[in-house]
Scaffold this motif. Sequence first.
Motif, PDB file in Angstrom:
ATOM      1  N   THR A  52       0.832  -1.206   0.000  1.00  0.00           N
ATOM      2  CA  THR A  52       0.000   0.000   0.000  1.00  0.00           C
ATOM      3  C   THR A  52       0.864   1.252   0.000  1.00  0.00           C
ATOM      4  O   THR A  52       2.026   1.218   0.445  1.00  0.00           O
ATOM      5  N   GLN A 101      -8.082   8.134  10.878  1.00  0.00           N
ATOM      6  CA  GLN A 101      -7.753   7.838   9.479  1.00  0.00           C
ATOM      7  C   GLN A 101      -9.013   7.930   8.650  1.00  0.00           C
ATOM      8  O   GLN A 101     -10.083   8.282   9.153  1.00  0.00           O
ATOM      9  N   GLY A 102      -8.892   7.636   7.357  1.00  0.00           N
ATOM     10  CA  GLY A 102      -9.997   7.897   6.446  1.00  0.00           C
ATOM     11  C   GLY A 102     -11.269   7.138   6.780  1.00  0.00           C
ATOM     12  O   GLY A 102     -12.375   7.683   6.730  1.00  0.00           O
ATOM     13  N   ARG A 103     -11.121   5.876   7.138  1.00  0.00           N
ATOM     14  CA  ARG A 103     -12.326   5.065   7.345  1.00  0.00           C
ATOM     15  C   ARG A 103     -13.140   5.535   8.540  1.00  0.00           C
ATOM     16  O   ARG A 103     -14.347   5.299   8.598  1.00  0.00           O
ATOM     17  N   GLU A 106     -15.366   8.011   7.119  1.00  0.00           N
ATOM     18  CA  GLU A 106     -16.447   7.333   6.374  1.00  0.00           C
ATOM     19  C   GLU A 106     -17.514   6.810   7.331  1.00  0.00           C
ATOM     20  O   GLU A 106     -18.714   6.919   7.081  1.00  0.00           O
ATOM     21  N   ASN A 187      -9.002   4.751  -6.863  1.00  0.00           N
ATOM     22  CA  ASN A 187      -8.062   3.731  -6.411  1.00  0.00           C
ATOM     23  C   ASN A 187      -8.421   2.334  -6.929  1.00  0.00           C
ATOM     24  O   ASN A 187      -7.611   1.672  -7.580  1.00  0.00           O
ATOM     25  N   ASP A 216     -14.126  11.660  -1.936  1.00  0.00           N
ATOM     26  CA  ASP A 216     -13.187  10.811  -1.210  1.00  0.00           C
ATOM     27  C   ASP A 216     -11.836  11.219  -1.798  1.00  0.00           C
ATOM     28  O   ASP A 216     -11.461  10.786  -2.880  1.00  0.00           O
ATOM     29  N   ARG A 219      -6.238  11.088  -2.726  1.00  0.00           N
ATOM     30  CA  ARG A 219      -5.124  11.349  -3.654  1.00  0.00           C
ATOM     31  C   ARG A 219      -5.424  12.584  -4.500  1.00  0.00           C
ATOM     32  O   ARG A 219      -5.247  12.609  -5.711  1.00  0.00           O
ATOM     33  N   SER A 256      -8.031  10.616   3.955  1.00  0.00           N
ATOM     34  CA  SER A 256      -7.010   9.876   4.679  1.00  0.00           C
ATOM     35  C   SER A 256      -5.700  10.637   4.527  1.00  0.00           C
ATOM     36  O   SER A 256      -5.188  10.774   3.421  1.00  0.00           O
ATOM     37  N   LYS A 259      -2.235   9.229   2.715  1.00  0.00           N
ATOM     38  CA  LYS A 259      -1.885   9.193   1.286  1.00  0.00           C
ATOM     39  C   LYS A 259      -1.200  10.503   0.901  1.00  0.00           C
ATOM     40  O   LYS A 259      -0.109  10.788   1.365  1.00  0.00           O
ATOM     41  N   ARG A 405      -2.131  -4.822  -7.365  1.00  0.00           N
ATOM     42  CA  ARG A 405      -1.627  -3.462  -7.256  1.00  0.00           C
ATOM     43  C   ARG A 405      -0.223  -3.431  -6.682  1.00  0.00           C
ATOM     44  O   ARG A 405       0.037  -3.999  -5.625  1.00  0.00           O
TER      45      ARG A 405
HETATM   46  N1  F0G Z   1     -10.646   5.903   0.312  1.00  0.00           N
HETATM   47  C1  F0G Z   1      -9.713   5.488  -0.549  1.00  0.00           C
HETATM   48  C2  F0G Z   1      -9.833   5.822  -1.996  1.00  0.00           C
HETATM   49  C3  F0G Z   1      -8.607   4.765  -0.074  1.00  0.00           C
HETATM   50  O1  F0G Z   1      -7.678   4.377  -0.939  1.00  0.00           O
HETATM   51  C4  F0G Z   1      -8.517   4.462   1.303  1.00  0.00           C
HETATM   52  C5  F0G Z   1      -7.421   3.670   1.827  1.00  0.00           C
HETATM   53  C6  F0G Z   1      -9.519   4.934   2.161  1.00  0.00           C
HETATM   54  C7  F0G Z   1     -10.572   5.645   1.622  1.00  0.00           C
HETATM   55  C8  F0G Z   1      -9.492   4.678   3.641  1.00  0.00           C
HETATM   56  O2  F0G Z   1      -8.493   5.400   4.280  1.00  0.00           O
HETATM   57  O3  F0G Z   1      -6.892   3.701   5.176  1.00  0.00           O
HETATM   58  O4  F0G Z   1      -6.959   6.016   6.090  1.00  0.00           O
HETATM   59  O5  F0G Z   1      -8.785   4.434   6.565  1.00  0.00           O
HETATM   60  N2  F0G Z   1      -6.674   2.998   1.102  1.00  0.00           N
HETATM   61  C9  F0G Z   1      -5.523   2.218   1.503  1.00  0.00           C
HETATM   62  C10 F0G Z   1      -4.998   1.512   0.294  1.00  0.00           C
HETATM   63  C11 F0G Z   1      -5.723   1.352   2.674  1.00  0.00           C
HETATM   64  O6  F0G Z   1      -4.164   0.610   0.464  1.00  0.00           O
HETATM   65  O7  F0G Z   1      -5.372   1.853  -0.832  1.00  0.00           O
HETATM   66  P1  F0G Z   1      -7.731   4.845   5.588  1.00  0.00           P
END
Ligand code: F0G
Length: 458
Positions: A52, A101-103, A106, A187, A216, A219, A256, A259, A405
């Motif tokens: 990742t 973190q991002g989740r 969410e 992603n 979201d 990136r 998040s 990233k 990936r």
């Molecule tokens: N949205 C997208 C597009 C993401 O790629 C991720 C995390 C999240 C939300 C959640 O964020 O990890 O801070 O809770 N993606 C990582 C990855 C885990 O490997 O693509 P998070």
Amino acid sequence: MDDFRTVIEPFRIHAVEPVSLSTRKEREGWVREAGYNLFNLRARDVLIDLLTDSGTGAMSRDQWAALQHGDESYAGSPSWFAFEAAVKDLFGFTHVIPTHQGRAAEKILFTTVAGPGMVVPNNTHFDTTRANLEATGAEAVDIVIAEGRDPTSRHPFKGNMDVDALEALLAARADDVPLVMVTITNNSGGGQPVSLANLRQVREVCDRFSKPLFLDACRFAENAWFIREREEGQGERDVVDIVREVAALADGMTMSAKKDPLCNIGGWLACNDDALAQSFRNLLILTEGFTTYGGLAGRDLEAIAQGLKESCSHDYLRYRIRSTAYLGEALEQLGIPVVVPIGGHAVYLDARRLLPHVAPLQYPGQAVAVALYELGGVRSCEIGTVMFGLQPDGSERPASMDLVRLAIPRRTYTQSHIDYVIEVCERLAKEASHLGGYRIVAAPPQLRHFTARFEPVA
Ligand code: F0G
């Protein structure tokens, strides 16, 4: 910049971390013990870790210095104000709600706005976004443009949302849609960007149906760089300017900081709506922490504020996007099937084309990921039928693509590390016809890819 061909890393190495070398035989034993799930490996048994790009980047000298400014006051810390100012400077939303973190962002968003009978469209929901939404009883619908599902299409903005599909969904079920979401970059669809033109169209449809638009935006800087490079009339703009315009098209965002903000932890939820923000904050205090730190230490807030400033540097982004393309283009030249054009944070191998003899329900992506590890100690991530094949009713069907990936941590690996990865992939392609599929022997009912155990199909 002078017009040399080589795009160098725009930094020097300041502190080094050892990586441990290992043999193929050792790795075959370790991955067997791990139930052929690369998430179960010990990181020290991995040579090049491309699992990742999330939280795995290298912080700058200035971010490490910023940590020392961390003020750990429970409420109203100066670090919070530095963080809030940096987020608002780029994204402009009225309310910023820090999360660990991002989740977590969410979870708070969907717990507040979604529930049974509801449906949220997205270009492609990331796994945690989909899972958090489905956990409320709502439905997650992916409506990326058709080119976005075709690994060979060279469309410059394969992350774009299918605006007709959005309109049709809203016309049929407007009352069930609490908000529209767009993931930049996309992603799960290959790290592909979304154009400014597409975002403007999505905004227009949202306005017509009076629906909020949330980004979201993990990136966002890489997406803005693609807009600058590929979209007509954008080539002279400052990335910061593009980011602000993109954010101004939305009513809120989940984020998040692991990233593009170049941090090892962190995230936020932001919006303009006062009542919504009040509900978010109530939940935040219940699950994350007080409104001026969320799930973060003061020092993390400082590192994010500094990282955000660095994330939009043109020298950095030119190197970032170019170095990902360097890996992807080398694989293409070797005839290895990859998703094109090359995305921002990762190169995606097309496992279905690489292993045409392995049926999707025997997980060709898993087979490629395990083989990359056994061959060269390279850890990658399956993004295919293992991750997305399990349906809410417990049945299983092939995902739209079976990808593997190779995510590139930010500012972490050098060109020689990547040259090594290219060589490992070349060897994998030579051995591809001998690789077999896998079956799942144990898995949880949700997000199974993190903990499932596999065994090779005889
Ligand atoms: N949205 C997208 C597009 C993401 O790629 C991720 C995390 C999240 C939300 C959640 O964020 O990890 O801070 O809770 N993606 C990582 C990855 C885990 O490997 O693509 P998070």
